[in-house]
Design an enzyme around this catalytic site. Structure first.
Site, PDB file in Angstrom:
ATOM      1  CD  GLU A   1      40.063  40.214  46.293  1.00  0.00           C
ATOM      2  OE1 GLU A   1      40.754  40.609  45.329  1.00  0.00           O
ATOM      3  OE2 GLU A   1      39.858  39.014  46.533  1.00  0.00           O
TER       4      GLU A   1
ATOM      5  CB  CYS B   1      56.410  36.466  42.858  1.00  0.00           C
ATOM      6  SG  CYS B   1      57.186  37.648  41.758  1.00  0.00           S
TER       7      CYS B   1
ATOM      8  CE  LYS C   1      40.114  41.256  40.557  1.00  0.00           C
ATOM      9  NZ  LYS C   1      40.284  41.739  41.953  1.00  0.00           N
TER      10      LYS C   1
HETATM   11  P1  NAD Z   1      45.508  35.571  44.477  1.00  0.00           P
HETATM   12  O1  NAD Z   1      45.644  34.524  43.442  1.00  0.00           O
HETATM   13  O2  NAD Z   1      44.756  35.260  45.706  1.00  0.00           O
HETATM   14  O3  NAD Z   1      44.773  36.863  43.863  1.00  0.00           O
HETATM   15  C1  NAD Z   1      45.234  37.481  42.681  1.00  0.00           C
HETATM   16  C2  NAD Z   1      44.033  38.078  41.945  1.00  0.00           C
HETATM   17  O4  NAD Z   1      43.144  37.015  41.593  1.00  0.00           O
HETATM   18  C3  NAD Z   1      43.226  39.067  42.790  1.00  0.00           C
HETATM   19  O5  NAD Z   1      42.896  40.181  41.989  1.00  0.00           O
HETATM   20  C4  NAD Z   1      41.990  38.276  43.195  1.00  0.00           C
HETATM   21  O6  NAD Z   1      40.833  39.072  43.277  1.00  0.00           O
HETATM   22  C5  NAD Z   1      41.824  37.255  42.088  1.00  0.00           C
HETATM   23  N1  NAD Z   1      41.290  35.966  42.563  1.00  0.00           N
HETATM   24  C6  NAD Z   1      41.525  35.366  43.761  1.00  0.00           C
HETATM   25  N2  NAD Z   1      40.911  34.177  43.821  1.00  0.00           N
HETATM   26  C7  NAD Z   1      40.264  34.007  42.642  1.00  0.00           C
HETATM   27  C8  NAD Z   1      39.461  32.959  42.082  1.00  0.00           C
HETATM   28  N3  NAD Z   1      39.186  31.860  42.763  1.00  0.00           N
HETATM   29  N4  NAD Z   1      38.984  33.118  40.830  1.00  0.00           N
HETATM   30  C9  NAD Z   1      39.260  34.230  40.120  1.00  0.00           C
HETATM   31  N5  NAD Z   1      40.009  35.253  40.603  1.00  0.00           N
HETATM   32  C10 NAD Z   1      40.516  35.150  41.841  1.00  0.00           C
HETATM   33  O7  NAD Z   1      46.990  36.092  44.803  1.00  0.00           O
HETATM   34  P2  NAD Z   1      47.426  37.096  45.949  1.00  0.00           P
HETATM   35  O8  NAD Z   1      47.309  36.421  47.261  1.00  0.00           O
HETATM   36  O9  NAD Z   1      46.770  38.422  45.760  1.00  0.00           O
HETATM   37  O10 NAD Z   1      48.976  37.303  45.575  1.00  0.00           O
HETATM   38  C11 NAD Z   1      49.981  36.437  46.017  1.00  0.00           C
HETATM   39  C12 NAD Z   1      50.373  35.457  44.940  1.00  0.00           C
HETATM   40  O11 NAD Z   1      50.755  36.150  43.767  1.00  0.00           O
HETATM   41  C13 NAD Z   1      51.579  34.606  45.315  1.00  0.00           C
HETATM   42  O12 NAD Z   1      51.350  33.284  44.917  1.00  0.00           O
HETATM   43  C14 NAD Z   1      52.708  35.235  44.522  1.00  0.00           C
HETATM   44  O13 NAD Z   1      53.787  34.357  44.234  1.00  0.00           O
HETATM   45  C15 NAD Z   1      51.994  35.627  43.290  1.00  0.00           C
HETATM   46  N6  NAD Z   1      52.716  36.650  42.552  1.00  0.00           N
HETATM   47  C16 NAD Z   1      53.381  36.264  41.444  1.00  0.00           C
HETATM   48  C17 NAD Z   1      54.122  37.181  40.735  1.00  0.00           C
HETATM   49  C18 NAD Z   1      54.903  36.745  39.523  1.00  0.00           C
HETATM   50  O14 NAD Z   1      55.471  37.605  38.872  1.00  0.00           O
HETATM   51  N7  NAD Z   1      54.934  35.474  39.188  1.00  0.00           N
HETATM   52  C19 NAD Z   1      54.188  38.513  41.154  1.00  0.00           C
HETATM   53  C20 NAD Z   1      53.467  38.885  42.294  1.00  0.00           C
HETATM   54  C21 NAD Z   1      52.740  37.938  42.990  1.00  0.00           C
END
Ligand code: NAD
Length: 500
Positions: free
Chosen positions: A187, A292, A184
């Site tokens: 989006e 990240c 997944k």
């Molecule tokens: P996000 O948490 O908004 O979304 C990530 C995924 O979760 C998406 O596929 C989204 O559809 C899903 N999602 C969003 N809200 C949800 C909910 N309430 N319930 C279930 N699923 C949900 O993150 P983002 O904005 O896409 O990415 C940025 C974040 O990712 C930053 O915090 C960054 O630090 C982190 N990140 C971490 C790493 C790591 O290796 N630790 C790597 C890349 C990004």
């Protein structure tokens, strides 16, 4: 490839799920817009899929598992060798697509693609990674072997910030080890992975081995709860990482959930200043700060180092060219959305309100379209401020002063996050103290973005990582297989081979 995004009549396409080797409509009734962050233009729509969409993808993966598992590993990786070649051949188009949906510069998209391809190269080594253990004569005439076996259907839920690379932390390793998969993607950036999947099909991947389902919260919850999924990988923000980890493990699944970050960079007086400044600014502002592993809080050790680094960072940051990532001159692109832009601006304001000084204010930008924030430099940051504690995910450099390396390590260790940290020094003793004492799971010494390569494993600690087995490298063989031990005793019947 970019022309393929828009329908011929100029309307915007709603992207489709990939199930049993077919691109099919989602059952969703709602969609979200995919936007080019540099222009604000809607380039596609993502359906917010249902539990039944997830179920169909899982059933497809489940039915493909047995024949795929029975395919020898050396044959499974041939598909990945072919996929690597196809990705290399299409790297420029794919990098361009990544820039259009994510906003990062073309050079950054190319780097993202390169990292994605390295994941495939490492997964091609699965015959070695999958090797088990064997010990003969554990008791008289008895031997023991421990084999790694694939488990069934795995899934990953990925973020917006590395459209090519992050999904590849998971699915090449999962399928090379004999599992089948449901991805997944975010989006907000579904397009690059759709092209990857088309190339995987062209490389000869059998139907059902790899599936894609689009959606948001409801789709993710359906993945966490589905009884036929063995394990879930997640990358995204900490609150969602925690939720996914809890929900997936509550139904008995394996889970690894990589969360948000707050990354510190410590500068000692003996650091090579020119290299340090360039490295720090590139870490904090590259990919518009949306990594990240992006640096966020820069700690100068001692008054004169703090003053010097502040001035040099300010001078360097003023000259960065911000613009549409498709323009080769751009060094920093936009952030992902209007909401992200507003959130970063609000955090900058909070720093000012809490007593920090805005030396360079990226809220003032010449761009009238898209979601741009210029590099921002803030001095006088102290541990109690929101900007020192919360993840910014924008091109913002915060500067704080400490009197010793001990104090710097103590400060960064108070963070709820522990993804990465960097030290800039020419002292081996200081480097050793830092490696030993700093909490983050990934550390850099005179390195700004200490991202483990594909053949090492990736993941932080504390609220930056939930689980115990990290991503890619050798850890992938641990996450994607179960160990089966067979203990054997073969009793020799002396008459069988007797010659007359
Ligand atoms: P996000 O948490 O908004 O979304 C990530 C995924 O979760 C998406 O596929 C989204 O559809 C899903 N999602 C969003 N809200 C949800 C909910 N309430 N319930 C279930 N699923 C949900 O993150 P983002 O904005 O896409 O990415 C940025 C974040 O990712 C930053 O915090 C960054 O630090 C982190 N990140 C971490 C790493 C790591 O290796 N630790 C790597 C890349 C990004």
């Amino acid at each position: 490839m970019l022309n393929g995004i828009l329908n011929k009549d100029g309307t915007v396409q709603t992207v489709e799920n990939y199930i049993q080797g077919q691109w099919v409509h989602s059952l969703a009734t709602e969609t979200v817009d995919v936007m080019n962050p540099a222009t604000g233009q809607v380039i596609a729509r993502t359906p917010l899929g249902t539990a039944e969409d997830v179920n169909r993808a899982v059933q497809s993966a489940k039915s493909a598992f047995k024949p795929w598992r029975d395919t020898p590993v050396i044959d499974r990786v041939q598909v990945l060798f072919r996929l690597k070649t196809l990705l290399e051949e299409n790297i420029d188009d794919l990098a361009q697509l990544c820039t259009v949906e994510n906003g990062k510069t073309l050079a950054e998209s190319k780097g993202d693609m390169r990292r994605a391809i390295q994941m495939i190269e490492t997964a091609c080594g699965m015959p070695t990674l999958l090797m088990g253990k064997y010990l003969e004569e554990i008791a008289s005439g008895i031997d023991c072997q421990a084999a790694r076996q694939p488990m069934g259907v795995f899934s990953a839920i990925t973020p917006f910030n590395f459209p090519p690379m992050v999904p590849m932390w998971f699915w090449p390793f999962a399928i090379a080890s004999g599992n089948t998969f449901v991805l997944k993607p975010s989006e907000r950036v579904p397009l690059t992975q759709i092209e990857f999947f088309k190339l995987a099909e062209k490389a000869g991947l059998p139907k059902g081995v790899l599936n894609m389902v689009h959606g948001g919260k409801a789709t993710v919850e359906a993945i966490c709860q589905h009884p036929d999924i063995q394990g879930v990988s997640f990358v995204g923000s900490t609150p969602v990482a925690k939720l996914v980890y809890e929900k997936a493990t509550a139904t008995g699944k394996r889970a690894q959930a990589l969360g948000g970050a707050k990354n510190f960079m410590i500068t000692l007086p003996d650091a090579n200043m020119d290299l340090t400044v360039k490295t720090i600014v590139e870490s904090c502002t590259g990919c518009a700060g949306q990594r990240c592993l992006a640096g966020s809080v820069v700690l100068g050790v001692g008054e004169s180092t703090y003053q010097r680094i502040t001035q040099q960072i300010l001078d360097f940051s003023k000259n960065i060219i911000v613009g549409d990532g498709l323009d080769p001159k751009s060094q920093v692109g936009p952030v992902i959305s209007k909401a992200a832009q507003e959130r970063v601006k609000e955090l900058i304001q909070s720093a000012e309100d809490e007593g920090a000084t805005i030396l360079l204010d990226g809220r003032k930008t010449a761009h009238t379209t898209g979601f741009f924030i210029n590099p921002t430099v803030i001095s006088g940051v102290t541990p109690d401020m929101r900007i020192a504690k919360e993840e910014v995910f924008g091109p913002v450099i915060c500067l704080g002063k400490v009197s010793s390396l001990d104090e710097a390590i103590d400060w960064l260790n108070t963070s709820q996050y522990a993804n990465t940290a960097s030290l800039f020094t020419s002292s081996g003793a200081a480097a050793r103290q830092f490696s030993y004492g700093a909490s983050p799971g990934m550390l850099g010494i005179n390195i700004g973005v200490p991202a483990p390569m594909a053949f090492f494993s990736f993941g932080g600690a504390k609220d930056s990582f939930f689980g115990d087995i990290k991503a890619h490298g050798q850890a992938s063989a641990d996450f994607y297989t179960d160990t089966k031990v067979t203990i054997s005793r073969w009793v020799k019947d002396s008459n069988i081979w007797a010659t007359s």
